[in-house]
Design a protein around this motif. Structure first.
Motif, PDB file in Angstrom:
ATOM      1  N   HIS A 100       0.797  -1.239   0.083  1.00  0.00           N
ATOM      2  CA  HIS A 100       0.233   0.048   0.078  1.00  0.00           C
ATOM      3  C   HIS A 100       0.849   1.132   0.030  1.00  0.00           C
ATOM      4  O   HIS A 100       2.231   1.030   0.106  1.00  0.00           O
ATOM      5  CB  HIS A 100      -1.007   0.054   1.267  1.00  0.00           C
ATOM      6  N   ASP A 104       5.929   4.105   5.351  1.00  0.00           N
ATOM      7  CA  ASP A 104       6.932   3.076   5.834  1.00  0.00           C
ATOM      8  C   ASP A 104       6.981   2.049   5.293  1.00  0.00           C
ATOM      9  O   ASP A 104       7.726   0.941   5.565  1.00  0.00           O
ATOM     10  CB  ASP A 104       6.491   2.855   7.453  1.00  0.00           C
ATOM     11  N   HIS A 105       6.237   1.890   4.062  1.00  0.00           N
ATOM     12  CA  HIS A 105       6.301   0.579   3.280  1.00  0.00           C
ATOM     13  C   HIS A 105       7.119   1.006   1.999  1.00  0.00           C
ATOM     14  O   HIS A 105       7.340  -0.032   1.267  1.00  0.00           O
ATOM     15  CB  HIS A 105       5.020   0.233   3.017  1.00  0.00           C
ATOM     16  N   ASP A 205      -0.190  -3.960   5.925  1.00  0.00           N
ATOM     17  CA  ASP A 205      -1.043  -3.582   7.054  1.00  0.00           C
ATOM     18  C   ASP A 205      -2.329  -3.866   6.932  1.00  0.00           C
ATOM     19  O   ASP A 205      -3.053  -3.778   5.841  1.00  0.00           O
ATOM     20  CB  ASP A 205      -1.052  -2.075   7.512  1.00  0.00           C
ATOM     21  N   HIS A 254      -4.945  -1.386  12.198  1.00  0.00           N
ATOM     22  CA  HIS A 254      -3.780  -2.538  12.723  1.00  0.00           C
ATOM     23  C   HIS A 254      -4.390  -3.920  13.440  1.00  0.00           C
ATOM     24  O   HIS A 254      -5.564  -3.684  13.935  1.00  0.00           O
ATOM     25  CB  HIS A 254      -2.675  -1.639  13.261  1.00  0.00           C
ATOM     26  N   HIS A 286       6.082  -5.408  11.486  1.00  0.00           N
ATOM     27  CA  HIS A 286       5.473  -4.230  11.500  1.00  0.00           C
ATOM     28  C   HIS A 286       5.057  -3.725  12.962  1.00  0.00           C
ATOM     29  O   HIS A 286       3.869  -3.019  13.378  1.00  0.00           O
ATOM     30  CB  HIS A 286       4.043  -4.089  10.778  1.00  0.00           C
TER      31      HIS A 286
HETATM   32 ZN   LIG Z   1       2.836   0.635   8.085  1.00  0.00          ZN
END
Ligand SMILES: [Zn+2]
Ligand SMILES: [Zn+2]
Length: 326
Positions: A100, A104-105, A205, A254, A286
């Motif tokens: 996605h 952070d990815h 996520d 999450h 994660h």
């Molecule tokens: Zn993330």
């Protein structure tokens, strides 16, 4: 000579029989501190090239992994004219799957792109659209892709295969199928990779279906249930961002240990009922670091998962640079 040949043949057929996947963790956390953000590599152990599974931290993870001996095939001599880090980055990663559009990815992918070699990027239409419009747009960063606005440098070939449809992943020898996940209002996704009648699932996520008011995980568990029943599934990587105690209203798409265990129960039912997931590897990804003194969310999460583990799955927490063969 003949004995040697025979030994070689035996070794080859044995390695074929136990063929599986190599996984290397390049980044294992879900934000806050740069340098160790979600990214894994996976390859079939009869192939050279890895597929990147998200790309939060890429080059720092490769350094760490080299230091831990995760790439014995790369030496200073055979890496030339690149450093070993550069050789793994350019020559061993055959493409990326991005789950996605959250930073952070994919931050590592963006930052390292000027030094990357030509390769494909795979994601849902939403992820690929986000990469094109909001990152590789000639404003926040030059356009290193083959589509979208501004001068197209063309390092990356953007691919948005249709959900639930099998495609072949560049030169990695892997096949992939992408399924949508719900992530607090952001579309996320999972990829099921397979080769030689074996498969592995990487989850971006995701929140629990009940909180997300979704059936996306239910659908995915049904698909993976068939994989488990057929004894094809070698493992999964899935997130657990927070320890138990975070209220549902503060999950923001999450999972906690309690929620993951509940979801894995659905998976177990889809796999044939009690005991059917015994021994399946579940890599926990994660984890969100805490800046509070004395807090250790990672240890807490792993304890809570073990405590509720009546499924018999193998919970694994890989550290940055760790390698695992499945
Ligand atoms: Zn993330
Ligand atoms: Zn996210």
């Amino acid at each position: 000579m003949r004995n040697k040949m025979l030994a070689l043949i035996l070794a080859c057929s044995a390695s074929q029989a136990i063929a599986g996947f190599d996984v290397v963790a390049l980044g294992v956390r879900g934000g806050v501190e740069e340098g160790n953000l979600t990214s894994y590599l996976i390859r079939s152990d009869d192939q050279k090239l890895y597929l990147g599974l998200d790309a939060g931290s890429v080059l720092p993870g490769i350094s760490k992994a080299l230091g831990k001996g995760a790439f014995p095939q790369v030496t200073a001599e055979n890496a030339a004219p690149y450093t070993p880090q550069g050789a793994v980055f350019r020559n061993l990663i055959g493409g990326y799957f991005i789950s996605h559009g959250h930073l952070d990815h994919l931050a590592g992918l963006i930052i390292s792109s000027p030094e990357d070699s030509h390769k494909p990027i795979y994601g849902t239409a939403d992820t690929i659209g986000t990469l094109r419009q909001h990152y590789f747009n000639g404003k926040v960063w030059p356009n290193f892709t083959d589509a979208g606005s501004g001068l197209r440098i063309g390092t990356y070939r953007l691919n948005a295969p249709r959900p639930a449809q099998r495609f072949s992943i560049g030169l990695t020898g892997l096949d992939g199928v992408i399924y949508p996940l719900s992530h607090g209002g952001t579309p996320s996704s999972m990829i099921l990779v397979s080769r030689n009648n074996e498969s592995f699932a990487f989850f971006g996520d995701t929140g629990p279906d009940q909180v997300e008011k979704s059936k996306n995980l239910e659908t995915v568990w049904r698909v993976l249930g068939d994989e488990a029943k057929a004894k094809r599934l070698k493992g999964i990587i899935i997130e657990t961002s927070y320890p138990d105690g975070v209220p549902d209203s503060k999950l923001f798409g999450h999972l906690t240990p309690e929620w993951l265990l509940k979801e894995l129960k659905v998976f177990e039912t889809a796999s044939g009922g009690a005991g059917s997931l015994k021994g399946v590897t579940v890599i926990i990804s994660h984890v969100k670091p805490s800046l509070k003194a004395g807090a250790d969310p990672e240890a807490e999460i792993m304890q809570q998962l073990e405590k509720g583990n009546d499924l018999g799955v193998k919970f694994v927490r890989m550290q940055q640079g760790d390698a695992l063969s499945l």
